[in-house]
Scaffold this active site. Structure first.
Site, PDB file in Angstrom:
ATOM      1  N   SER A 162      30.226  38.330  31.608  1.00 52.56           N
ATOM      2  CA  SER A 162      30.782  39.635  31.975  1.00 52.56           C
ATOM      3  C   SER A 162      30.784  40.609  30.798  1.00 52.56           C
ATOM      4  O   SER A 162      30.789  41.819  30.993  1.00 52.56           O
ATOM      5  CB  SER A 162      32.204  39.462  32.501  1.00 52.56           C
ATOM      6  OG  SER A 162      33.005  38.821  31.526  1.00 52.56           O
ATOM      7  N   ASP A 406      44.377  42.262  29.841  1.00 51.85           N
ATOM      8  CA  ASP A 406      43.049  41.705  29.586  1.00 51.85           C
ATOM      9  C   ASP A 406      42.629  42.121  28.173  1.00 51.85           C
ATOM     10  O   ASP A 406      42.316  43.286  27.922  1.00 51.85           O
ATOM     11  CB  ASP A 406      42.068  42.252  30.636  1.00 51.85           C
ATOM     12  CG  ASP A 406      40.637  41.758  30.432  1.00 51.85           C
ATOM     13  OD1 ASP A 406      40.320  41.239  29.344  1.00 51.85           O
ATOM     14  OD2 ASP A 406      39.828  41.891  31.380  1.00 51.85           O
ATOM     15  N   HIS A 409      37.879  41.995  27.816  1.00 54.59           N
ATOM     16  CA  HIS A 409      36.902  43.022  28.204  1.00 54.59           C
ATOM     17  C   HIS A 409      37.245  44.373  27.578  1.00 54.59           C
ATOM     18  O   HIS A 409      38.346  44.556  27.063  1.00 54.59           O
ATOM     19  CB  HIS A 409      36.849  43.100  29.738  1.00 54.59           C
ATOM     20  CG  HIS A 409      36.412  41.811  30.359  1.00 54.59           C
ATOM     21  ND1 HIS A 409      37.294  40.900  30.894  1.00 54.59           N
ATOM     22  CD2 HIS A 409      35.180  41.271  30.474  1.00 54.59           C
ATOM     23  CE1 HIS A 409      36.613  39.842  31.321  1.00 54.59           C
ATOM     24  NE2 HIS A 409      35.334  40.038  31.073  1.00 54.59           N
TER      25      HIS A 409
END
Ligand SMILES: *[C@@H]1O[C@H](CO)[C@@H](O)[C@H](O)[C@H]1NC(C)=O
Ligand SMILES: *[C@@H]1O[C@H](CO)[C@@H](O)[C@H](O)[C@H]1NC(C)=O
Ligand SMILES: *[C@@H]1O[C@H](CO)[C@@H](O)[C@H](O)[C@H]1NC(C)=O
Ligand SMILES: *[C@@H]1O[C@H](CO)[C@@H](O)[C@H](O)[C@H]1NC(C)=O
Length: 430
Positions: A162, A406, A409
């Site tokens: 990702s 998070d 990311h």
């Protein structure tokens, strides 16, 4: 630049063991893994002490690039100019630049809702106003026209997890503005996402393969498997979809970080009795690197194509790493770490060492995008709580935002645009 000296392979200290797990042990391991994932990627780093950092391997990127130049005797594919050989563009500092970001979040419809921080209420904007300034030179300006013209009739492919998807989307955002609305599209089917610039007959693609090799986490949507298994020697399983690409950008890192020994499947996933060997994370990762190099050697023509490997994207899960309080993380961080020697506490060093060792013993021309250190300063640039959540938040989570932040990311626009500026620099001015 002298080639780095060779040293013993990471396999020397490996402890091999056949595992046929009892259901109880299996459940326990699954639970430990679940906790590991919950509390971040970096609970432990197997054998890390045996992989002390080797200073002689600095500037590997230059070594690779210049040996490639020498071997081909002339310019690399896509090159339009040359860079200062003595300048390591990955060594530098972040400088304030009010002309940033390079595009607006709202102008780029391709950003997935897990990365649109402004849309999800991020109150500060400062993280978008930084430019990477190498110590010894300046980066060329990202030129979308040059990039798209160079991709005419070609395929550019990002392969990995990702984080590489984030860099892929950043690249699409940097390019799409100069393409009229009716001459571009993006489609996803299974593991493959394809952005097409019709008038250029060009595609920019992303292929989901978080380990590069075949694994039990390969489903592009349902891949949150806690007990991860990778099949040895299986790179062609995915690699057959990358053939014919003119530029390939690989990454892989985070999914290897289970904090435990890593499970490698010898046979096939269909076998009833699975033949699994557990090895250290470093050995497993080194195996994947070697497979990747073999694939490149066999499938990419160095005269016509370019291959990149993006180094580990750092996370900011533990404030104590940068002198903060225990139990905090990147949540509410709006400034970067200003200690130029900051590196963080996880397995990055030992993995970097594995990469150095494997790459330096290979003649396969891969350009290394060494973004780890420059990104490790940027605890301010993660999506934190400003993203679409996979599942509704519980009242406990809402009461403690750090618990669901998070810190892996990155917001777009943001730091991954810089990764693409570095890619641009290495592609056109190697
Ligand atoms: C990547 O950069 C870091 C910090 O600048 C350096 O310590 C490391 O050796 C580099 N890695 C390689 C493989 O060149
Ligand atoms: C960008 O690249 C195009 C095509 O090579 C070139 O014509 C143009 O002058 C470049 N623009 C800038 C600002 O350098
Ligand atoms: C379009 O590009 C592909 C490579 O991606 C090439 O095989 C094909 O011949 C090109 N088509 C035209 C019409 O140029
Ligand atoms: C965020 O950090 C600021 C200081 O930088 C502090 O004043 C504020 O209370 C913090 N907010 C939360 C919700 O932790």
């Amino acid at each position: 630049m002298k080639p780095p000296p060779s040293s013993s392979p990471p396999s020397s200290a490996t402890f091999l063991r056949k595992a046929r797990l009892s259901p109880h042990l299996f459940a326990l391991l699954a639970f430990i893994l679940f906790i590991t994932i919950l509390y971040g990627e970096d609970l432990g780093c197997t054998l890390s002490s045996q992989f002390d950092f080797d200073q002689s391997r600095l500037h590997l990127d230059q070594t690779i690039t210049s040996s490639t130049k020498k071997k081909l005797g002339e310019k690399l594919a896509f090159a339009v100019g040359e860079s200062d050989e003595d300048c390591d563009i990955f060594q530098g500092r972040w400088v304030r630049d009010e002309s940033r970001p390079l595009y607006e979040e709202s102008e780029c419809p391709y950003i997935q809702p897990q990365l649109t921080c402004q849309e999800h209420g991020r109150p500060d904007l400062s993280y978008r106003h930084w430019r990477w300034q190498p110590y010894g030179c300046s980066l060329p300006r990202f030129n979308s026209t040059l990039m798209l013209e160079s991709l005419r009739g070609k395929r550019m492919m990002f392969v990995g997890d990702s984080l590489n998807r984030g860099q892929y989307v950043s690249m699409v955002c940097l390019l799409h503005r100069i393409i009229p609305e009716n001459a571009k599209s993006m489609k996803t089917s299974g593991s493959l996402t394809v952005f097409t610039a019709t008038d250029y007959n060009a595609t920019i693609e992303f292929y989901w393969a978080p380990f590069l090799l075949e694994s039990n986490s390969d489903d592009a949507v349902i891949h949150r498997i806690s007990d991860r298994i990778v099949r040895k020697g299986s790179i062609n399983k995915h690699g057959k979809h990358w053939k014919g690409a003119d530029i390939v950008v690989f990454n892989t890192y985070l999914w290897w970080m289970t904090g435990l020994d890593f499970k490698i499947l010898q046979g096939s996933f269909e076998d009833e009795e699975k033949d699994i060997v557990e090895v250290s994370t470093e050995e497993a990762y080194g195996m994947a690197m070697k497979s990747m190099l073999r694939w490149v050697k066999k499938n990419m023509d160095p005269k016509k194509t370019r291959v990149f490997f993006t180094s580990m994207s750092p996370s900011h899960q533990k404030s104590i790493d940068w002198g903060g309080l225990p139990n905090e993380n990147c949540y509410n961080e709006t400034s970067m770490i200003d200690d130029p020697t900051y590196w963080g506490s996880d397995c990055r060093k030992s993995i970097m060492n594995v990469i150095s060792q494997v790459f330096s013993r290979s003649k396969v021309p891969i350009t290394f995008l060494n973004i780890t250190q420059l990104s490790s300063y940027r605890k301010d640039a993660h999506t934190s709580i400003y993203k679409k959540q996979w599942s509704p938040l519980t009242p406990q989570q809402i009461a403690n935002p750090a618990s669901y932040a998070d810190c892996v990311h990155w917001c777009l626009p943001g730091i991954q645009d810089t990764w693409n500026e570095l890619l641009f620099s290495k592609l056109f001015y190697p």
